[in-house]
Design an enzyme around this catalytic site. Structure first.
Site, PDB file in Angstrom:
ATOM      1  N   GLY A  91       0.802  -1.221   0.000  1.00 17.87           N
ATOM      2  CA  GLY A  91       0.000   0.000   0.000  1.00 17.87           C
ATOM      3  C   GLY A  91       0.831   1.265   0.000  1.00 17.87           C
ATOM      4  O   GLY A  91       0.295   2.352  -0.202  1.00 17.87           O
ATOM      5  N   CYS A  92       2.126   1.148   0.222  1.00 13.23           N
ATOM      6  CA  CYS A  92       3.000   2.323   0.220  1.00 13.23           C
ATOM      7  C   CYS A  92       3.318   2.694  -1.237  1.00 13.23           C
ATOM      8  O   CYS A  92       3.964   1.933  -1.958  1.00 13.23           O
ATOM      9  CB  CYS A  92       4.292   2.034   0.985  1.00 13.23           C
ATOM     10  SG  CYS A  92       5.503   3.380   0.901  1.00 13.23           S
ATOM     11  N   ALA A  93       2.859   3.853  -1.651  1.00 14.88           N
ATOM     12  CA  ALA A  93       3.062   4.285  -3.039  1.00 14.88           C
ATOM     13  C   ALA A  93       4.544   4.494  -3.346  1.00 14.88           C
ATOM     14  O   ALA A  93       4.984   4.242  -4.471  1.00 14.88           O
ATOM     15  CB  ALA A  93       2.277   5.562  -3.310  1.00 14.88           C
ATOM     16  N   ALA A 142       6.053   1.186  -4.039  1.00 13.81           N
ATOM     17  CA  ALA A 142       5.574   0.732  -5.349  1.00 13.81           C
ATOM     18  C   ALA A 142       6.380   1.389  -6.469  1.00 13.81           C
ATOM     19  O   ALA A 142       6.768   0.725  -7.437  1.00 13.81           O
ATOM     20  CB  ALA A 142       4.085   1.027  -5.505  1.00 13.81           C
TER      21      ALA A 142
END
Length: 137
Positions: free
Chosen positions: A11-13, A16
């Site tokens: 969930g950590c952009a 990503a």
């Protein structure tokens, strides 16, 4: 092509984007959830090398931002114990690139894989309201 084991927070952009940069550079990325990994102190310690203990911590972690934990006063054993009990305290990503390990995306092994010019774009938090520094831990 290098095979990279990339320990991230789902969930950590920012994580990503970092994984995407490694893939775009032609590397094979195996993503693992840093929060679900069954860490042992000896294994986790290998990612930090000779860096100062204070740099092992995720400065955006709530417990650090609140002052509950002061990375500047932690010794190695205490830091590892804290991180084993609360993986959000671990600086991410943890990277194992063919045996070369590091914590964070700004170290030599990683920079050589993506190129220094890409590093600035993928190290800072992507959430606009944070001004480049993630507050979600």
């Amino acid at each position: 092509m290098t095979t990279i084991i990339f320990y991230h927070k789902p969930g950590c952009a920012t994580n990503a984007r970092q994984m995407q940069a490694l893939k775009a550079a032609g590397h094979h990325v195996i993503a693992k959830d840093i929060l679900k990994e069954p860490w042992r102190a000896e294994e986790l310690r290998r990612f930090f090398g000779n860096t100062p203990v204070a740099s092992w911590f995720n400065r955006a972690a709530r417990r650090i931002k609140s002052g509950e934990i002061n990375p500047e006063t932690s010794d190695a054993a205490s830091a590892l114990a804290l991180m084993l009990s609360d993986p959000l305290l671990i600086r991410r990503p943890l990277i194992n690139a063919d045996g070369a390990r590091c914590a964070g995306f700004d170290h030599g092994p990683v920079l050589s894989l993506v190129g220094r010019s890409m590093q600035d774009d993928v190290e800072l938090c992507s959430r606009e309201e944070t001004g480049g520094h993630c507050s979600s831990g």
